[in-house]
Design a protein around this motif. Structure first.
Motif, short mmCIF file in Angstrom:
data_model
loop_
_atom_site.label_atom_id
_atom_site.label_comp_id
_atom_site.label_asym_id
_atom_site.label_seq_id
_atom_site.Cartn_x
_atom_site.Cartn_y
_atom_site.Cartn_z
N LYS A 106 19.77 67.27 -0.51
CA LYS A 106 19.07 66.02 -0.87
C LYS A 106 17.77 66.34 -1.60
O LYS A 106 16.93 67.07 -1.08
N GLU A 107 17.62 65.80 -2.79
CA GLU A 107 16.35 65.92 -3.50
C GLU A 107 15.41 64.76 -3.17
O GLU A 107 14.21 64.85 -3.38
N GLU A 108 16.00 63.69 -2.65
CA GLU A 108 15.20 62.52 -2.28
C GLU A 108 15.95 61.76 -1.20
O GLU A 108 17.19 61.78 -1.15
N ILE A 109 15.21 61.07 -0.34
CA ILE A 109 15.82 60.37 0.79
C ILE A 109 15.65 58.86 0.61
O ILE A 109 14.57 58.38 0.24
N GLN A 110 16.73 58.13 0.90
CA GLN A 110 16.69 56.67 0.76
C GLN A 110 15.82 56.04 1.84
O GLN A 110 15.74 56.51 2.96
N ASP A 111 15.20 54.94 1.44
CA ASP A 111 14.43 54.11 2.36
C ASP A 111 15.39 53.07 2.93
O ASP A 111 16.02 52.30 2.19
N GLY A 112 15.52 53.05 4.25
CA GLY A 112 16.47 52.15 4.89
C GLY A 112 16.18 50.68 4.70
O GLY A 112 17.02 49.82 5.00
N THR A 113 15.00 50.35 4.19
CA THR A 113 14.64 48.94 4.01
C THR A 113 14.92 48.45 2.58
O THR A 113 14.67 47.28 2.28
N LYS A 114 15.39 49.35 1.71
CA LYS A 114 15.61 48.97 0.31
C LYS A 114 17.08 49.10 -0.07
O LYS A 114 17.85 49.80 0.59
N SER A 115 17.46 48.41 -1.16
CA SER A 115 18.82 48.52 -1.69
C SER A 115 18.85 49.52 -2.83
O SER A 115 17.86 49.69 -3.56
N TYR A 116 20.02 50.15 -3.01
CA TYR A 116 20.18 51.18 -4.04
C TYR A 116 21.53 51.00 -4.74
O TYR A 116 22.47 50.43 -4.16
N MET A 117 21.61 51.55 -5.94
CA MET A 117 22.88 51.62 -6.67
C MET A 117 23.36 53.07 -6.60
O MET A 117 22.75 53.97 -7.18
N GLN A 177 16.31 45.57 -10.36
CA GLN A 177 15.17 46.49 -10.30
C GLN A 177 15.27 47.43 -9.10
O GLN A 177 14.29 47.68 -8.39
N ILE A 178 16.47 47.95 -8.87
CA ILE A 178 16.69 48.87 -7.75
C ILE A 178 16.97 50.28 -8.28
O ILE A 178 17.48 50.44 -9.40
N PRO A 179 16.63 51.31 -7.52
CA PRO A 179 16.86 52.69 -7.99
C PRO A 179 18.34 53.03 -8.08
O PRO A 179 19.16 52.55 -7.30
N ILE A 180 18.65 53.89 -9.04
CA ILE A 180 19.98 54.46 -9.16
C ILE A 180 19.98 55.81 -8.45
O ILE A 180 19.05 56.61 -8.62
N VAL A 181 21.00 56.04 -7.64
CA VAL A 181 21.11 57.31 -6.90
C VAL A 181 22.25 58.13 -7.51
O VAL A 181 23.42 57.90 -7.20
N PRO A 182 21.94 59.07 -8.40
CA PRO A 182 23.00 59.92 -8.96
C PRO A 182 23.47 60.92 -7.90
O PRO A 182 22.66 61.54 -7.22
N ILE A 183 24.78 61.05 -7.75
CA ILE A 183 25.35 61.94 -6.74
C ILE A 183 26.41 62.83 -7.39
O ILE A 183 27.33 62.33 -8.04
N HIS A 209 20.67 63.55 -6.08
CA HIS A 209 19.59 63.89 -7.00
C HIS A 209 18.39 62.97 -6.82
O HIS A 209 18.47 61.94 -6.13
N HIS A 210 17.30 63.33 -7.46
CA HIS A 210 16.15 62.42 -7.51
C HIS A 210 16.60 61.08 -8.09
O HIS A 210 17.39 61.04 -9.04
N PHE A 211 16.11 60.01 -7.51
CA PHE A 211 16.53 58.67 -7.94
C PHE A 211 15.99 58.36 -9.34
O PHE A 211 14.93 58.86 -9.74
N ILE A 212 16.73 57.53 -10.03
CA ILE A 212 16.30 57.07 -11.35
C ILE A 212 15.77 55.65 -11.19
O ILE A 212 16.50 54.73 -10.81
N LYS A 213 14.49 55.48 -11.44
CA LYS A 213 13.86 54.17 -11.23
C LYS A 213 14.17 53.21 -12.37
O LYS A 213 14.34 53.62 -13.52
N ASN A 273 23.02 56.95 -19.94
CA ASN A 273 23.10 58.29 -20.54
C ASN A 273 22.30 59.31 -19.73
O ASN A 273 22.70 60.47 -19.59
N LYS A 274 21.17 58.86 -19.19
CA LYS A 274 20.34 59.75 -18.38
C LYS A 274 21.09 60.17 -17.11
O LYS A 274 21.07 61.36 -16.72
N THR A 275 21.77 59.21 -16.48
CA THR A 275 22.55 59.51 -15.27
C THR A 275 23.73 60.41 -15.59
O THR A 275 24.01 61.38 -14.87
N PHE A 276 24.42 60.10 -16.68
CA PHE A 276 25.56 60.93 -17.10
C PHE A 276 25.13 62.36 -17.35
O PHE A 276 25.76 63.31 -16.86
#
Length: 252
Positions: A67-78, A181-187, A213-217, A231-234
């Motif tokens: 894990k490069e970054e950990i999700q916050d349990g109070t937020k939504s992610y893609m 406006q939620i972070p993208i979590v590339p895996i 990976h680090h999330f993409i804001k 493209n950044k995620t790809f």
């Protein structure tokens, strides 16, 4: 020697399909209840997680997570993982920190028993129908507003050509992430194709390496910039996979 290898593959694959089928049948009444209403979805998700982890265990797979970054349990992610295997679903369930909803293709609803509950708990898309694709956006918005994460395999499918490292990404996941406006979590899932591809006589038990990976804001971005984020995620996942292939070749 070859005949024993083929016997192993037949047994091993049947072992997998048997566990998928009979584990669902064993808790069929419970699944009917927990999939009958959205308010029961968190309970269903816990059951799905236990199911996914059990399947990985009985197949002899062990996840090795970085894990490069950990999700916050109070937020939504893609959540945006690459897609190479049937076990990708089980891996994602096993790793999840927060309850999430899969966006999946219509074809899987045709699988006996599994397809019934798949249809009741996932957001189904018929990619040949523009109305279906629009309905997916509406349903995903609803899930995100209810505080759930959404998991979309941005390739949209598993490439028929298994030599393809990563297929082109679709736009949907990135548009939705920007809209909310939620972070993208590339895996990156490195080993699922090698361990359990769609080629019947292939695979083996073993390690499944996964990297979050680090999330993409997406804060402050507009839908017009979804292609840039896509493209950044790809590039991030593609370069990670290529780097790993080169490393593996160097070590052989």
């Amino acid at each position: 020697m070859k005949i024993f290898k083929y016997i192993f593959y037949i047994f091993w694959r049947c072992w997998f399909y048997g566990w998928v089928l009979f584990s669902i049948i064993a808790i069929f009444p419970v699944l009917l209840v927990v999939t009958s209403s959205e308010k029961f979805y968190p309970t269903f998700f816990k059951i799905a997680q236990a199911w996914g982890r059990t399947l990985l265990f009985v197949m002899g797979f062990k996840i090795e997570l970085q894990k490069e970054e950990i999700q916050d349990g109070t937020k939504s992610y893609m959540l945006c993982p690459n897609h190479t295997s049937m076990i990708d679903v089980m891996v994602m369930l096993a790793l999840a920190k927060n309850p999430f909803v899969f966006v999946g293709k219509k074809e899987l609803t045709k699988i006996p028993i599994f397809g019934y509950f798949y249809k009741r708990t996932c957001i189904i898309v018929d990619r040949s129908d523009s109305r279906s694709r629009k309905a997916v956006f509406d349903e995903a918005r609803k899930k995100l507003c209810n505080g759930l994460d959404v998991c979309i395999f941005p390739e949209g499918l598993v490439p028929d050509d298994e030599s393809v490292v990563l297929a082109d990404f679709k736009n949907g996941a990135f548009r939705l992430a920007i809209e909310h406006q939620i972070p993208i979590v590339p895996i990156t899932m490195y080993d699922c194709k090698k361990r359990f591809s769609y080629t019947f006589f292939s695979g083996s038990p073993g390690k499944l390496r996964v990297k979050i990976h680090h999330f993409i804001k997406t804060e402050g971005l507009t839908v017009k910039e979804s292609a840039i984020v896509k493209n950044k995620t790809f590039d991030l996942i593609y370069n990670e996979l290529i780097s790993d292939v080169k490393k593996q070749l160097k070590n052989t």
